[in-house]
Structures are given as structure tokens and as C-alpha cells.
Design a protein around this motif. Structure first.
Motif, PDB file in Angstrom:
ATOM      1  N   ASP A   1       2.002   2.570  20.750  1.00 12.20           N
ATOM      2  CA  ASP A   1       2.580   3.241  19.581  1.00 12.20           C
ATOM      3  C   ASP A   1       3.277   2.247  18.664  1.00 12.20           C
ATOM      4  O   ASP A   1       3.165   2.332  17.440  1.00 12.20           O
ATOM      5  CB  ASP A   1       3.566   4.319  20.017  1.00 12.20           C
ATOM      6  N   ASN A   2       3.992   1.313  19.253  1.00 13.67           N
ATOM      7  CA  ASN A   2       4.686   0.310  18.440  1.00 13.67           C
ATOM      8  C   ASN A   2       3.706  -0.590  17.698  1.00 13.67           C
ATOM      9  O   ASN A   2       3.947  -0.968  16.549  1.00 13.67           O
ATOM     10  CB  ASN A   2       5.619  -0.534  19.311  1.00 13.67           C
TER      11      ASN A   2
ATOM     12  N   LYS B   1       0.637   0.236  16.690  1.00 17.53           N
ATOM     13  CA  LYS B   1       0.052   1.028  15.610  1.00 17.53           C
ATOM     14  C   LYS B   1       1.022   1.159  14.443  1.00 17.53           C
ATOM     15  O   LYS B   1       0.632   1.069  13.277  1.00 17.53           O
ATOM     16  CB  LYS B   1      -0.351   2.408  16.119  1.00 17.53           C
ATOM     17  N   SER B   2       2.277   1.367  14.762  1.00 16.03           N
ATOM     18  CA  SER B   2       3.296   1.471  13.718  1.00 16.03           C
ATOM     19  C   SER B   2       3.434   0.157  12.956  1.00 16.03           C
ATOM     20  O   SER B   2       3.504   0.135  11.718  1.00 16.03           O
ATOM     21  CB  SER B   2       4.635   1.863  14.351  1.00 16.03           C
TER      22      SER B   2
ATOM     23  N   GLU C   1       0.415  -0.321  10.702  1.00 15.77           N
ATOM     24  CA  GLU C   1       0.499   0.545   9.525  1.00 15.77           C
ATOM     25  C   GLU C   1       1.510   0.001   8.519  1.00 15.77           C
ATOM     26  O   GLU C   1       1.261   0.002   7.309  1.00 15.77           O
ATOM     27  CB  GLU C   1       0.881   1.954   9.960  1.00 15.77           C
TER      28      GLU C   1
ATOM     29  N   ALA D   1      -0.774   5.038  12.962  1.00 14.96           N
ATOM     30  CA  ALA D   1       0.360   5.618  13.696  1.00 14.96           C
ATOM     31  C   ALA D   1       0.586   7.079  13.331  1.00 14.96           C
ATOM     32  O   ALA D   1       1.085   7.849  14.136  1.00 14.96           O
ATOM     33  CB  ALA D   1       1.626   4.817  13.431  1.00 14.96           C
ATOM     34  N   THR D   2       0.216   7.471  12.108  1.00 12.29           N
ATOM     35  CA  THR D   2       0.468   8.841  11.671  1.00 12.29           C
ATOM     36  C   THR D   2      -0.717   9.766  11.909  1.00 12.29           C
ATOM     37  O   THR D   2      -0.545  10.979  11.967  1.00 12.29           O
ATOM     38  CB  THR D   2       0.849   8.865  10.181  1.00 12.29           C
TER      39      THR D   2
ATOM     40  N   LYS E   1       9.902   4.143  10.276  1.00  8.51           N
ATOM     41  CA  LYS E   1       8.764   3.763  11.114  1.00  8.51           C
ATOM     42  C   LYS E   1       7.750   4.896  11.065  1.00  8.51           C
ATOM     43  O   LYS E   1       8.096   6.040  11.321  1.00  8.51           O
ATOM     44  CB  LYS E   1       9.180   3.543  12.575  1.00  8.51           C
ATOM     45  N   PRO E   2       6.501   4.605  10.711  1.00 14.22           N
ATOM     46  CA  PRO E   2       5.500   5.674  10.646  1.00 14.22           C
ATOM     47  C   PRO E   2       5.158   6.212  12.027  1.00 14.22           C
ATOM     48  O   PRO E   2       4.905   5.455  12.955  1.00 14.22           O
ATOM     49  CB  PRO E   2       4.296   4.983  10.012  1.00 14.22           C
ATOM     50  N   GLU E   3       5.164   7.544  12.142  1.00  9.26           N
ATOM     51  CA  GLU E   3       4.879   8.197  13.413  1.00  9.26           C
ATOM     52  C   GLU E   3       4.673   9.686  13.170  1.00  9.26           C
ATOM     53  O   GLU E   3       5.020  10.197  12.106  1.00  9.26           O
ATOM     54  CB  GLU E   3       6.035   7.984  14.388  1.00  9.26           C
TER      55      GLU E   3
ATOM     56  N   ASP F   1       9.188  10.266   5.496  1.00 14.31           N
ATOM     57  CA  ASP F   1       9.582  10.646   6.854  1.00 14.31           C
ATOM     58  C   ASP F   1       9.678  12.157   6.952  1.00 14.31           C
ATOM     59  O   ASP F   1      10.471  12.783   6.255  1.00 14.31           O
ATOM     60  CB  ASP F   1      10.937  10.040   7.222  1.00 14.31           C
TER      61      ASP F   1
END
Length: 159
Positions: free
Chosen positions: A37-38, A40-41, A44, A122-123, A137-139, A157
Motif C-alpha cells: 500500500d505504501n 502504491k501511494s 501515485e 493507490a486509490t 496520502k492517496p488511499e 481527501d
């Protein structure tokens, strides 16, 4: 005759080593749990930074030029004009390649455009369930928005 002497580890030594390995794995595994996840973020964020840098470069060239010039990924102001603010009206040709006007890599399979919202790795087009609510942070359901008048590519966000 000499007595036979065994060589090797005792059961207590083996259990002690297993306990140490268990302790180390208990400490290390949580550190690696969010590694994908980190990454991918971070990917992005790096791509979004490149998009914003390209927009700034296009705008600065628009300010300094009085004639047609090439911008972005093989575009020309004569064939693909910029808006009145000196920014592209669109970042890409379609939702399958949403950033191909700006970035040289036209295979933007990790990025999609859905309803005017840009989603990266990430999104995941707003369908990701992994939302850790980390600011900037994109998620999860966060998305990117392009404002053609101001030339900004901004993370929105969604909490």
C-alpha cells in the motif's frame, strides 16, 4: 574404549532459537504489512508530482512564447490549443489514457479517469476499501482533480 560423545544442539538450545525467531518475526511482520500500500501511494504521489511539474512547465512556456510551440507529450498549440490561462483543457485523450497529453509514457494503465476524477494505483477508481485516513496520502476513496483554469492537479481527501 573412549566414551561416545554426541555433538549437536540440545532441545533447550533449539527452543531458545525458535523463541528468538518468533520474537523477531513478531516485530518485523507488522512493519512489512503495509509495504504494498505504501509503495502504491508513493508511486501515485510521484506521478501526480510529475503531472503538476509538466503543467507548470507548459504554463511557463506559454507565458514566454508569442507563437505556436510544442508542449506536453508531442502536442502543439496549433493543433491542441491551451486555454485562456495557458493550461491544457484536458490531460489525456480518453479515460483509458487519462494522462497521455502530459506524460511521455502513454501506457497509463494504473491511472483511470472516471467522471472527471483521476484515480491512481493507490486509490483504484474509488473502489479501494483500504482507507487508513492518512492526510495527504492517496488511499481508499480519495481522488485527484484537475482544475484547467488554475492548472492544478490536487488530491481530494475523502474521509
Amino acid at each position: 574404549m573412549k566414551p561416545y560423545k554426541k555433538s549437536g544442539f540440545t532441545l533447550v538450545e533449539l527452543i531458545f532459537v525458535i523463541v528468538i525467531i518468533g520474537f523477531l518475526s513478531a516485530v518485523a511482520i507488522p512493519k512489512f504489512a503495509n509495504l504494498t500500500d505504501n509503495s502504491k501511494s508513493a508511486s501515485e504521489l510521484a506521478t501526480a508530482s510529475s503531472v503538476q511539474s509538466a503543467l507548470d512547465a507548459i504554463h511557463s512556456e506559454w507565458i514566454s512564447n508569442t507563437c505556436d510551440f510544442d508542449w506536453g507529450n508531442g502536442k502543439n498549440t496549433a493543433t491542441t490549443p491551451l486555454n485562456a490561462s495557458g493550461y491544457p483543457d484536458s490531460l489525456g485523450s480518453d479515460s483509458a489514457h487519462p494522462l497521455d497529453y502530459i506524460l511521455k509514457n502513454t501506457d497509463n494503465g494504473d491511472w483511470v479517469l472516471v467522471g472527471g476524477k483521476y484515480y491512481g494505483p493507490a486509490t483504484k477508481d474509488g473502489t479501494s476499501t483500504k482507507d487508513r485516513n492518512i492526510a495527504h496520502k492517496p488511499e481508499g476513496n480519495d481522488y485527484w482533480e484537475y482544475n484547467a483554469a488554475a492548472g492544478t492537479f490536487t488530491l481530494i481527501d475523502v474521509n
